[in-house]
Motif scaffolding. Structure first.
Motif, PDB file in Angstrom:
ATOM      1  N   ALA A 188     -44.006 -26.370 -59.150  1.00 51.58           N
ATOM      2  CA  ALA A 188     -42.667 -25.799 -59.233  1.00 51.58           C
ATOM      3  C   ALA A 188     -42.289 -25.054 -57.969  1.00 51.58           C
ATOM      4  O   ALA A 188     -41.102 -24.869 -57.668  1.00 51.58           O
ATOM      5  CB  ALA A 188     -42.582 -24.858 -60.436  1.00 51.58           C
ATOM      6  N   SER A 189     -43.273 -24.634 -57.186  1.00 53.57           N
ATOM      7  CA  SER A 189     -43.007 -23.960 -55.918  1.00 53.57           C
ATOM      8  C   SER A 189     -42.742 -24.941 -54.789  1.00 53.57           C
ATOM      9  O   SER A 189     -42.492 -24.522 -53.656  1.00 53.57           O
ATOM     10  CB  SER A 189     -44.200 -23.074 -55.542  1.00 53.57           C
ATOM     11  N   GLY A 190     -42.804 -26.242 -55.068  1.00 59.10           N
ATOM     12  CA  GLY A 190     -42.520 -27.244 -54.059  1.00 59.10           C
ATOM     13  C   GLY A 190     -43.739 -27.939 -53.506  1.00 59.10           C
ATOM     14  O   GLY A 190     -43.606 -28.893 -52.722  1.00 59.10           O
ATOM     15  N   ALA A 191     -44.940 -27.477 -53.882  1.00 63.53           N
ATOM     16  CA  ALA A 191     -46.158 -28.095 -53.378  1.00 63.53           C
ATOM     17  C   ALA A 191     -46.474 -29.348 -54.189  1.00 63.53           C
ATOM     18  O   ALA A 191     -46.200 -29.420 -55.387  1.00 63.53           O
ATOM     19  CB  ALA A 191     -47.321 -27.122 -53.456  1.00 63.53           C
ATOM     20  N   THR A 192     -47.032 -30.342 -53.510  1.00 60.52           N
ATOM     21  CA  THR A 192     -47.497 -31.547 -54.178  1.00 60.52           C
ATOM     22  C   THR A 192     -48.976 -31.375 -54.504  1.00 60.52           C
ATOM     23  O   THR A 192     -49.800 -31.189 -53.610  1.00 60.52           O
ATOM     24  CB  THR A 192     -47.296 -32.781 -53.286  1.00 60.52           C
ATOM     25  N   VAL A 193     -49.308 -31.406 -55.784  1.00 60.68           N
ATOM     26  CA  VAL A 193     -50.670 -31.149 -56.223  1.00 60.68           C
ATOM     27  C   VAL A 193     -51.219 -32.415 -56.876  1.00 60.68           C
ATOM     28  O   VAL A 193     -50.688 -32.873 -57.905  1.00 60.68           O
ATOM     29  CB  VAL A 193     -50.746 -29.971 -57.215  1.00 60.68           C
ATOM     30  N   ASP A 194     -52.226 -33.000 -56.263  1.00 55.99           N
ATOM     31  CA  ASP A 194     -52.934 -34.145 -56.840  1.00 55.99           C
ATOM     32  C   ASP A 194     -54.250 -33.639 -57.428  1.00 55.99           C
ATOM     33  O   ASP A 194     -55.049 -33.002 -56.730  1.00 55.99           O
ATOM     34  CB  ASP A 194     -53.217 -35.209 -55.774  1.00 55.99           C
ATOM     35  N   VAL A 195     -54.472 -33.949 -58.696  1.00 56.87           N
ATOM     36  CA  VAL A 195     -55.631 -33.429 -59.413  1.00 56.87           C
ATOM     37  C   VAL A 195     -56.523 -34.581 -59.838  1.00 56.87           C
ATOM     38  O   VAL A 195     -56.036 -35.589 -60.381  1.00 56.87           O
ATOM     39  CB  VAL A 195     -55.207 -32.605 -60.647  1.00 56.87           C
ATOM     40  N   THR A 196     -57.814 -34.435 -59.580  1.00 53.70           N
ATOM     41  CA  THR A 196     -58.806 -35.409 -60.020  1.00 53.70           C
ATOM     42  C   THR A 196     -59.856 -34.680 -60.852  1.00 53.70           C
ATOM     43  O   THR A 196     -60.454 -33.705 -60.385  1.00 53.70           O
ATOM     44  CB  THR A 196     -59.482 -36.094 -58.817  1.00 53.70           C
ATOM     45  N   VAL A 197     -60.048 -35.160 -62.056  1.00 50.89           N
ATOM     46  CA  VAL A 197     -61.016 -34.542 -62.971  1.00 50.89           C
ATOM     47  C   VAL A 197     -62.054 -35.585 -63.348  1.00 50.89           C
ATOM     48  O   VAL A 197     -61.708 -36.680 -63.820  1.00 50.89           O
ATOM     49  CB  VAL A 197     -60.326 -33.988 -64.235  1.00 50.89           C
ATOM     50  N   ARG A 198     -63.299 -35.245 -63.156  1.00 53.71           N
ATOM     51  CA  ARG A 198     -64.413 -36.121 -63.527  1.00 53.71           C
ATOM     52  C   ARG A 198     -65.407 -35.309 -64.357  1.00 53.71           C
ATOM     53  O   ARG A 198     -65.869 -34.268 -63.918  1.00 53.71           O
ATOM     54  CB  ARG A 198     -65.126 -36.679 -62.292  1.00 53.71           C
ATOM     55  N   GLY A 199     -65.707 -35.809 -65.507  1.00 57.80           N
ATOM     56  CA  GLY A 199     -66.649 -35.114 -66.368  1.00 57.80           C
ATOM     57  C   GLY A 199     -65.942 -34.285 -67.423  1.00 57.80           C
ATOM     58  O   GLY A 199     -64.744 -33.982 -67.323  1.00 57.80           O
ATOM     59  N   PRO A 200     -66.663 -33.875 -68.455  1.00 57.92           N
ATOM     60  CA  PRO A 200     -66.074 -33.129 -69.582  1.00 57.92           C
ATOM     61  C   PRO A 200     -65.921 -31.632 -69.268  1.00 57.92           C
ATOM     62  O   PRO A 200     -66.874 -30.862 -69.406  1.00 57.92           O
ATOM     63  CB  PRO A 200     -67.074 -33.370 -70.711  1.00 57.92           C
ATOM     64  N   LEU A 201     -64.726 -31.234 -68.871  1.00 59.32           N
ATOM     65  CA  LEU A 201     -64.497 -29.812 -68.610  1.00 59.32           C
ATOM     66  C   LEU A 201     -64.629 -28.984 -69.886  1.00 59.32           C
ATOM     67  O   LEU A 201     -65.009 -27.803 -69.835  1.00 59.32           O
ATOM     68  CB  LEU A 201     -63.106 -29.606 -68.004  1.00 59.32           C
ATOM     69  N   GLU A 202     -64.304 -29.593 -71.030  1.00 61.59           N
ATOM     70  CA  GLU A 202     -64.354 -28.834 -72.280  1.00 61.59           C
ATOM     71  C   GLU A 202     -65.772 -28.459 -72.682  1.00 61.59           C
ATOM     72  O   GLU A 202     -65.991 -27.579 -73.519  1.00 61.59           O
ATOM     73  CB  GLU A 202     -63.692 -29.626 -73.403  1.00 61.59           C
ATOM     74  N   SER A 203     -66.776 -29.107 -72.075  1.00 68.23           N
ATOM     75  CA  SER A 203     -68.165 -28.799 -72.413  1.00 68.23           C
ATOM     76  C   SER A 203     -68.746 -27.672 -71.567  1.00 68.23           C
ATOM     77  O   SER A 203     -69.887 -27.274 -71.768  1.00 68.23           O
ATOM     78  CB  SER A 203     -69.032 -30.050 -72.240  1.00 68.23           C
ATOM     79  N   LEU A 204     -67.980 -27.158 -70.625  1.00 64.72           N
ATOM     80  CA  LEU A 204     -68.488 -26.083 -69.759  1.00 64.72           C
ATOM     81  C   LEU A 204     -68.683 -24.805 -70.560  1.00 64.72           C
ATOM     82  O   LEU A 204     -67.881 -24.484 -71.443  1.00 64.72           O
ATOM     83  CB  LEU A 204     -67.509 -25.823 -68.611  1.00 64.72           C
ATOM     84  N   PRO A 205     -69.733 -24.064 -70.261  1.00 61.03           N
ATOM     85  CA  PRO A 205     -69.907 -22.749 -70.906  1.00 61.03           C
ATOM     86  C   PRO A 205     -68.727 -21.836 -70.587  1.00 61.03           C
ATOM     87  O   PRO A 205     -68.078 -21.973 -69.540  1.00 61.03           O
ATOM     88  CB  PRO A 205     -71.206 -22.218 -70.304  1.00 61.03           C
ATOM     89  N   GLY A 206     -68.469 -20.905 -71.501  1.00 63.75           N
ATOM     90  CA  GLY A 206     -67.329 -20.012 -71.326  1.00 63.75           C
ATOM     91  C   GLY A 206     -67.300 -19.276 -69.997  1.00 63.75           C
ATOM     92  O   GLY A 206     -66.277 -19.299 -69.296  1.00 63.75           O
ATOM     93  N   PRO A 207     -68.388 -18.612 -69.580  1.00 62.15           N
ATOM     94  CA  PRO A 207     -68.344 -17.884 -68.305  1.00 62.15           C
ATOM     95  C   PRO A 207     -68.046 -18.777 -67.115  1.00 62.15           C
ATOM     96  O   PRO A 207     -67.279 -18.403 -66.222  1.00 62.15           O
ATOM     97  CB  PRO A 207     -69.743 -17.255 -68.209  1.00 62.15           C
ATOM     98  N   VAL A 208     -68.635 -19.986 -67.081  1.00 59.80           N
ATOM     99  CA  VAL A 208     -68.403 -20.895 -65.959  1.00 59.80           C
ATOM    100  C   VAL A 208     -66.951 -21.356 -65.942  1.00 59.80           C
ATOM    101  O   VAL A 208     -66.299 -21.395 -64.890  1.00 59.80           O
ATOM    102  CB  VAL A 208     -69.362 -22.103 -66.041  1.00 59.80           C
ATOM    103  N   SER A 209     -66.421 -21.701 -67.102  1.00 64.78           N
ATOM    104  CA  SER A 209     -65.047 -22.184 -67.172  1.00 64.78           C
ATOM    105  C   SER A 209     -64.053 -21.089 -66.801  1.00 64.78           C
ATOM    106  O   SER A 209     -63.079 -21.333 -66.081  1.00 64.78           O
ATOM    107  CB  SER A 209     -64.759 -22.711 -68.583  1.00 64.78           C
TER     108      SER A 209
END
Length: 421
Positions: free
Chosen positions: A295-316
């Motif tokens: 929304a600030s005008g930046a182009t953000v390309d995101v790549t996600v590999r692996g299950p982020l939902e499985s990360l422990p709470g502190p790490v996430s």
């Protein structure tokens, strides 16, 4: 007032005296039972000193006795805030915790014995000296007084008058010296044990760590929100487009609302409110960061590999704050430039990478205070922006991870690795 006479005006002088006299009551009660105090001999007085000691040693085995003695010592042996001369917090050196070990019980037993012996001695000396004062006062008037004090006194006459202050001066010296000795003994015998000192240090460390964490939370959350708001407002003014301005205002409203939620959560922690505190954001909520940056005008390309939902709470949660700091510094120092974000969970580690294009004419070396050894969390910063870098370094180190940043061609790369386990 001369320094020598200054203790006469201090309340603690008399509370220490009272503390010692109270200790002698136990000895007199035991002595009244046996051997009796009607006409005590020297042997009887020795028994008065000795017979209560086994009872005191047995009493010291009760854990609560140490707490009671510590409270008495704090209140009566050291000047409080109401005193004319403050004690400087010396009473904090006396523990008010119950005995937790046999070593504590042994120290308490030594304290009780010392307090009784010193208190009984001060009580006997005080009684004899006060009796001598009364006898001298009566002798000054020419009236013979029944001799109570064993101290040698002159014959009745006016010359006894100047001698009246002498017993009082001796009594003051005894009371002042015994009071100081008792206060010193309290610090030594009733002071915190090694286990209590460790517990206090651990508690203090926990408080400092909590304050540091709260400071980092405020810096990351509010810093990100204010950066987005400033960038959005400037872009809307420069664009001169009604539709773009509307989108910018929506982004500012959403970012401000999220910042207020974070601020309320932190304030609830500080106030120790009883109501439940909302959960801290994690990488599952990263889309909110990407949306604010876009929304600030930046182009953000995101790549996600692996299950982020499985990360422990502190790490996430810490990963979210690191990502937030990285995107904040991109907007703050490089503006609305293309940004590539990669989140990878593999081989028991979380890899978080932020790359952004550098403005034309950017220097080849990082500004003062940065190096390749510094952690991620900033895309391209200026000198003085080191608080964010320190915060990310602390976050990564706390979880046993590492971070690096540096220029690669026309891009600035920030890379953080955090162990998942």
């Amino acid at each position: 007032m001369p320094r020598f006479l200054r203790p006469l005006t201090r309340t603690v002088t008399y509370t220490r005296w009272l503390h010692l006299l109270v200790a002698s009551v136990f000895a007199f009660v035991c002595g009244a039972v046996y051997p009796g105090l009607s006409a005590p001999s020297v042997r009887d007085w020795v028994l008065v000193y000795v017979l209560p000691l086994p009872l005191l040693v047995l009493l010291a085995t009760v854990p609560g006795v140490r707490r009671a003695e510590g409270l008495q010592a704090r209140l009566m042996l050291f000047p409080g805030g109401h005193a004319r001369v403050a004690g400087g917090g010396a009473e904090a050196g006396v523990s008010v915790a119950p005995s937790a070990s046999w070593r504590d019980r042994g120290r308490t037993a030594v304290w009780l014995v010392l307090r009784l012996l010193l208190g009984l001695s001060v009580a006997l000396v005080s009684a004899q000296l006060m009796a001598a004062v009364l006898e001298l006062a009566g002798a000054t008037a020419g009236r013979p007084v029944a001799t109570v004090s064993p101290l040698p006194l002159p014959a009745p006459g006016w010359w006894c008058g100047p001698l009246v202050p002498v017993p009082l001066l001796v009594l003051w010296c005894v009371v002042e010296g015994a009071g100081r000795a008792t206060a010193w003994a309290a610090l030594v015998l009733l002071g915190p044990s090694a286990a209590e000192r460790v517990a206090v240090l651990e508690e203090r460390t926990e408080r400092l760590l909590e304050r540091t964490r709260i400071a980092r939370e405020l810096h990351d959350s509010l810093g990100h929100a204010l950066t987005v708001v400033v960038v959005q407002a400037g872009a809307a003014r420069a664009a001169g487009d009604a539709a773009f301005t509307e989108r910018a205002l929506d982004a500012i409203e959403e970012t401000g609302r999220a910042a207020l939620e974070d601020l309320e959560r932190v304030l609830l922690v500080l106030r120790e409110a009883e109501q439940p505190v909302s959960a801290r954001p994690s990488l599952r909520d990263a889309e909110r960061l990407f949306g604010a940056a876009r929304a600030s005008g930046a182009t953000v390309d995101v790549t996600v590999r692996g299950p982020l939902e499985s990360l422990p709470g502190p790490v996430s949660r810490e990963g979210y704050r690191i990502l937030q700091e990285g995107l904040t510094n991109v907007l703050r120092h490089c503006g609305a430039v293309p940004v590539r974000v990669a989140l990878t969970v593999a081989a028991g580690r979380l890899h978080l990478e932020v790359r952004n294009e550098l403005p034309t004419g950017a220097p080849n070396e990082p500004p003062t205070g940065m190096s390749d050894e510094l952690p991620a969390g900033a895309a391209f910063v200026t000198a003085g922006a080191g608080s964010g870098l320190r915060g990310v370094r602390e976050r990564a180190a706390l979880l046993g991870g590492q971070a690096r940043s540096g220029r690669i061609g026309d891009e600035w790369q920030v890379h953080v690795e955090l162990p998942v386990a």
